[in-house]
Structure formats: C-alpha cells, structure tokens
Design a protein around this motif. Structure first.
Motif, PDB file in Angstrom:
ATOM      1  N   VAL A  59       4.079  36.341  85.100  1.00 28.03           N
ATOM      2  CA  VAL A  59       5.139  35.823  85.967  1.00 28.03           C
ATOM      3  C   VAL A  59       5.172  36.720  87.203  1.00 28.03           C
ATOM      4  N   PRO A  60       4.686  36.248  88.367  1.00 32.94           N
ATOM      5  CA  PRO A  60       4.528  37.137  89.525  1.00 32.94           C
ATOM      6  C   PRO A  60       5.841  37.541  90.184  1.00 32.94           C
ATOM      7  N   ASP A  61       6.886  36.706  90.050  1.00 32.43           N
ATOM      8  CA  ASP A  61       8.158  37.009  90.721  1.00 32.43           C
ATOM      9  C   ASP A  61       9.190  37.547  89.756  1.00 32.43           C
ATOM     10  N   SER A  62       8.733  38.247  88.714  1.00 32.14           N
ATOM     11  CA  SER A  62       9.629  38.754  87.674  1.00 32.14           C
ATOM     12  C   SER A  62      10.761  39.605  88.248  1.00 32.14           C
ATOM     13  N   ALA A  63      10.434  40.465  89.230  1.00 30.90           N
ATOM     14  CA  ALA A  63      11.425  41.404  89.752  1.00 30.90           C
ATOM     15  C   ALA A  63      12.544  40.715  90.533  1.00 30.90           C
ATOM     16  N   THR A  64      12.307  39.497  91.034  1.00 28.41           N
ATOM     17  CA  THR A  64      13.298  38.813  91.864  1.00 28.41           C
ATOM     18  C   THR A  64      14.089  37.762  91.103  1.00 28.41           C
ATOM     19  N   LEU A  65      13.779  37.566  89.807  1.00 22.36           N
ATOM     20  CA  LEU A  65      14.491  36.553  89.022  1.00 22.36           C
ATOM     21  C   LEU A  65      15.846  37.090  88.566  1.00 22.36           C
ATOM     22  N   PRO A  66      16.805  36.200  88.245  1.00 17.56           N
ATOM     23  CA  PRO A  66      18.135  36.651  87.804  1.00 17.56           C
ATOM     24  C   PRO A  66      18.047  37.473  86.514  1.00 17.56           C
ATOM     25  N   ASN A  67      19.016  38.377  86.341  1.00 20.72           N
ATOM     26  CA  ASN A  67      19.065  39.193  85.132  1.00 20.72           C
ATOM     27  C   ASN A  67      19.148  38.299  83.893  1.00 20.72           C
ATOM     28  N   GLY A  68      18.382  38.684  82.866  1.00 21.67           N
ATOM     29  CA  GLY A  68      18.409  37.932  81.618  1.00 21.67           C
ATOM     30  C   GLY A  68      17.552  36.682  81.612  1.00 21.67           C
ATOM     31  N   TRP A  69      16.686  36.532  82.608  1.00 22.40           N
ATOM     32  CA  TRP A  69      15.838  35.335  82.663  1.00 22.40           C
ATOM     33  C   TRP A  69      14.852  35.292  81.498  1.00 22.40           C
ATOM     34  N   THR A  70      14.496  34.110  81.063  1.00 22.67           N
ATOM     35  CA  THR A  70      13.455  33.913  80.047  1.00 22.67           C
ATOM     36  C   THR A  70      12.684  32.643  80.376  1.00 22.67           C
ATOM     37  N   ARG A  71      11.420  32.625  79.938  1.00 22.23           N
ATOM     38  CA  ARG A  71      10.588  31.428  80.081  1.00 22.23           C
ATOM     39  C   ARG A  71       9.757  31.287  78.814  1.00 22.23           C
ATOM     40  N   LYS A  72      10.037  30.266  78.070  1.00 26.85           N
ATOM     41  CA  LYS A  72       9.245  29.994  76.880  1.00 26.85           C
ATOM     42  C   LYS A  72       8.141  29.017  77.258  1.00 26.85           C
ATOM     43  N   ALA A  73       6.911  29.418  76.984  1.00 26.09           N
ATOM     44  CA  ALA A  73       5.784  28.589  77.406  1.00 26.09           C
ATOM     45  C   ALA A  73       4.679  28.607  76.365  1.00 26.09           C
ATOM     46  N   SER A 100      10.835  42.392  80.440  1.00 28.64           N
ATOM     47  CA  SER A 100      10.069  43.470  79.803  1.00 28.64           C
ATOM     48  C   SER A 100       8.697  42.997  79.319  1.00 28.64           C
ATOM     49  N   GLU A 101       8.503  41.690  79.183  1.00 24.23           N
ATOM     50  CA  GLU A 101       7.216  41.125  78.764  1.00 24.23           C
ATOM     51  C   GLU A 101       6.863  39.985  79.712  1.00 24.23           C
ATOM     52  N   SER A 102       6.599  40.367  80.971  1.00 26.10           N
ATOM     53  CA  SER A 102       6.365  39.352  82.000  1.00 26.10           C
ATOM     54  C   SER A 102       4.922  38.886  82.050  1.00 26.10           C
ATOM     55  N   HIS A 103       4.024  39.467  81.216  1.00 28.30           N
ATOM     56  CA  HIS A 103       2.656  38.962  81.130  1.00 28.30           C
ATOM     57  C   HIS A 103       2.222  38.963  79.667  1.00 28.30           C
ATOM     58  N   TRP A 104       1.307  38.025  79.348  1.00 32.73           N
ATOM     59  CA  TRP A 104       0.872  37.877  77.962  1.00 32.73           C
ATOM     60  C   TRP A 104      -0.551  37.323  77.949  1.00 32.73           C
ATOM     61  N   GLY A 105      -1.324  37.802  77.017  1.00 34.68           N
ATOM     62  CA  GLY A 105      -2.702  37.350  76.904  1.00 34.68           C
ATOM     63  C   GLY A 105      -3.432  38.181  75.872  1.00 34.68           C
ATOM     64  N   HIS A 106      -4.656  38.616  76.208  1.00 33.08           N
ATOM     65  CA  HIS A 106      -5.458  39.369  75.243  1.00 33.08           C
ATOM     66  C   HIS A 106      -6.211  40.487  75.962  1.00 33.08           C
ATOM     67  N   SER A 107      -6.139  41.714  75.381  1.00 35.17           N
ATOM     68  CA  SER A 107      -6.827  42.859  75.975  1.00 35.17           C
ATOM     69  C   SER A 107      -8.335  42.829  75.703  1.00 35.17           C
ATOM     70  N   SER A 108      -8.765  41.992  74.756  1.00 36.21           N
ATOM     71  CA  SER A 108     -10.190  41.875  74.421  1.00 36.21           C
ATOM     72  C   SER A 108     -10.567  40.403  74.377  1.00 36.21           C
ATOM     73  N   PHE A 109     -10.456  39.743  75.548  1.00 31.05           N
ATOM     74  CA  PHE A 109     -10.651  38.296  75.584  1.00 31.05           C
ATOM     75  C   PHE A 109     -12.103  37.928  75.283  1.00 31.05           C
ATOM     76  N   ILE A 110     -13.043  38.671  75.895  1.00 33.85           N
ATOM     77  CA  ILE A 110     -14.463  38.423  75.664  1.00 33.85           C
ATOM     78  C   ILE A 110     -15.203  39.739  75.910  1.00 33.85           C
ATOM     79  N   PRO A 111     -16.197  40.093  75.070  1.00 32.45           N
ATOM     80  CA  PRO A 111     -16.951  41.330  75.299  1.00 32.45           C
ATOM     81  C   PRO A 111     -17.674  41.282  76.641  1.00 32.45           C
ATOM     82  N   LEU A 112     -17.691  42.421  77.341  1.00 31.35           N
ATOM     83  CA  LEU A 112     -18.361  42.475  78.640  1.00 31.35           C
ATOM     84  C   LEU A 112     -19.864  42.220  78.508  1.00 31.35           C
ATOM     85  N   THR A 113     -20.445  42.640  77.386  1.00 29.93           N
ATOM     86  CA  THR A 113     -21.880  42.392  77.180  1.00 29.93           C
ATOM     87  C   THR A 113     -22.162  40.906  77.099  1.00 29.93           C
ATOM     88  N   GLU A 114     -21.286  40.178  76.440  1.00 27.39           N
ATOM     89  CA  GLU A 114     -21.444  38.722  76.342  1.00 27.39           C
ATOM     90  C   GLU A 114     -21.169  38.062  77.688  1.00 27.39           C
TER      91      GLU A 114
END
Length: 371
Positions: A59-73, A100-114
């Motif tokens: 979420v790129p505009d996390s810092a400018t959103l109202p306090n207590g904002w949430t987005r379920k996606a 506090s959790e404005s980004h989500w994904g995977h730290s090991s999405f695909i090996p760099l060798t692959e």
C-alpha cells in the motif's frame, strides 16, 4: 480469483527492462488503483539472504491514510515465463493490510538461480515481467471511488521519476586511473652536457603535461638527445629512457588514445549531469505544480461551498417567492369576489332604500291622519 464484483477486482503488469543491470536494492512499480485503493509491486532484484527473489504487494500511501485504516484483499503475484506461460511462478494470499503490515508477499518467491537460468524465459531480453491480480474484499474506512483526475498521470510519472533520481543519486561513477611511465632511448651524435640538461628539462615538461599538441615531437627529440648522452644521467635514468624508447610508438599512442577516450568520457559525463539536472528541475517544478493544483482544488472547494450557499439562498428565495405568488393570487381572487359582492350588495341596498322610502312616506301619511 473470486471477487464480489468487477469494481473490486483489478490486475497490473509490470515490465522491468535491463533487470540484471539494476544496482538498486529495491524497485517499486508505479501505483495502480483497484476499488479506489492504491497498490504497487515491490521487488528486491539482488535477492535476500537466502539468494531468492523477494516479491511483495504494498500500500504506497499508507502514511497518509486515516488512523486505524485496514484493507482486506485477496491477491496473487506472478513472475511470467515469457517462453512458456505454463512455467510461470504464481503465489496467492489473503491478507488484511494495516499501517503496521502495509506490504505482504514472499521473501523467497523464486530462487535467483532459477530466475537467471537462460533456458527459462523469466529474463527474456533481460526483462522481468511481474503480474499482480487484486480483489479488494473490505476497506475501512470506506473509500469513495473518484473518477481519474487529469493530474493522476502526472503524479504516477513523477513518482517514478523521483525514484529514478534517488537511484541515480546513489550510483557513483567509477573511473579507472592510468599510471603513465615515460622513458626511451635512441642513437645519434653524442650531445653536449648543456644539450643533455636542456633535453632533461624538455622531458620533465612533457611528463608534467602529456597532452600538449606537440608532446610527441618534443618527447621524441628529448629522448633522442638523452639516449646519446654519456654524462648527466644516472644508470636508472638511462635504463628508463631505453625502455620507453623501445616502445615509443605504442606508449605515445596509448597516451593519445587515453586522451581521446577520456575527453569522450568527460563529454558524456557532462551531458549525463546536465540531463540529471534537467530531471531534478522537472521534478521540482512538478512539486510546485502539484502545490499550485492543490491550491486551486482548495479554492475550487471554497467556490463550490459558496455556490452551494448561494444556491440554497436562491432556492429559499424562490420558495418564498412562490408562497408570495400564491398569497397574492389568493388576494387578487378574493378582491374580485368581494368586488362582485359589493356590487350585488349595493344594488340590494338601493332597492332596499327605495322600498324604505316608500314605506316611510306611507308611514308619514298614516301618522298624519291619526296623530
């Protein structure tokens, strides 16, 4: 992915060219909007500690959103195999984004060798293609979906330009240095001590400024003189002169080639710095324009509020006017009715007066006869 309706779903494809040449540790796509919410893809091209490619939705505009904002996606990220789409790597999540959790994904999405495997198509033409699919399930507080503004494209472009400038400012220009050694030896008549000293002085001048236009000729003359000298030179100096003179053409050619290449490098570096300054100036002007647009929006909101007040007063005046019209019509109609009634009453009064006059005369005659 399943979504409640098409308004709440969206997808975005990001192509990163020259991926292997990227020096930045973090790359961000431009922001895209789904269900009134802004999102962007974040990738770390150098990988993490595990030598895998980290990939996230943010979420790129996390810092400018109202306090207590949430987005379920519910969303998925896909690294596209450009040779065989069936081999594309896709992962899917459902997450509640918060401050506090404005980004989500995977730290090991695909090996760099692959990822870098040339038999696969993940980096075809050194271009990485990432696709995001997003379905927004719930947003608090609710987002009012506004139509795209003319300035949205500007914001998107100059946000990307700012990231490009930041990345460019962190890159240093590494220029190799060259050490120049000049020596040589030739044979001719034995010079005098005065000629040797003059040649040594000329050699020093050449060595202190290699790139004068007449450097090659002067250097050749000085070396020729010194190579014939029998006095005024130490054994080390004589060896250095002989060594340099044995490869005189190659060495001087190397110096002149370096001069040309260095001049070309300095020219391109100057042009690059000028382009960079132009980019920064454009971005600074963009910030100014954005502030001016904000001021105009504020002024427009004030005008809208005043227009609403004027419109409300106008409507109130028209309403009062309509009431006045009704009252006036009622008065006019009543006046006409009363006017008719007055005429009728006046006629009745005249007839009554005539009858009363006749009766009064008869009453007087009767009274006169008996009283």
């Amino acid at each position: 992915m399943d979504g409640r309706n098409d308004v709440n779903r969206g997808e975005f494809t990001w192509k990163i060219s020259h991926f292997s040449e990227r020096d930045a540790t973090k790359l961000c796509s431009r922001a895209f909007t789904v269900s009134g919410c802004k999102w962007r893809i974040v990738v770390y091209p150098k990988g993490g500690v595990t030598k895998n490619l980290p990939l996230y939705l943010e979420v790129p505009d996390s810092a400018t959103l109202p306090n207590g904002w949430t987005r379920k996606a519910k969303f998925s990220l896909r690294v596209i195999d450009q040779f065989d789409n069936a081999r594309s790597v896709r992962k899917e999540w459902q997450h509640v984004f918060t401050a506090s959790e404005s980004h989500w994904g995977h730290s090991s999405f695909i090996p760099l060798t692959e990822l870098c495997n040339r038999t696969a198509g993940y980096l075809a033409n050194d271009t990485l293609v990432i696709k995001a699919e997003v379905c927004v399930l719930r947003v608090t507080p609710p987002v009012n979906i506004q139509p795209a503004r003319p300035t949205d494209n500007f914001d998107s472009y100059f946000t990307g330009l700012e990231e490009f400038i930041d990345a460019a400012e962190t890159d240093g220009v590494r220029v190799g240095s060259s050490l120049c050694h000049q020596d040589g030896s030739l044979t001719a008549e034995i010079p005098s001590l005065e000629e040797v000293e003059k040649a040594k002085q000329s050699l020093k001048e050449c060595l202190s400024d290699l790139f004068k236009l007449n450097m090659k000729e002067r250097l050749s003359e000085a070396l020729s003189t010194l190579s014939l000298a029998r006095t005024g030179l130490s054994p080390e100096q004589r060896i250095a002169i002989e060594t340099f003179q044995a490869n005189f053409s190659d060495f001087t050619s190397d110096f002149l080639t370096f001069e040309q290449d260095n001049a070309e490098f300095e020219l391109h570096k100057l042009q690059k710095d000028q382009r960079f300054s132009a980019m920064k100036k454009s971005h600074e002007t963009h910030i100014l324009y954005k502030q001016l647009m904000y001021d105009l929006d504020t002024e427009e909101e004030d005008l809208k509020r005043k227009m609403e007040e004027v419109k409300s007063r106008r409507n109130k005046l028209l309403s009062d006017w309509e009431i006045l019209l009704v009252e006036s019509e009622e008065a006019r109609s009543g006046y006409k009715d009363e006017q008719k009634k007055v005429a009728e009453a006046e006629e009745k009064k005249r007839i009554a007066e005539e009858r009363m006059s006749r009766s009064a005369t008869a009453w007087s005659n009767l009274k006169a006869q008996f009283c």
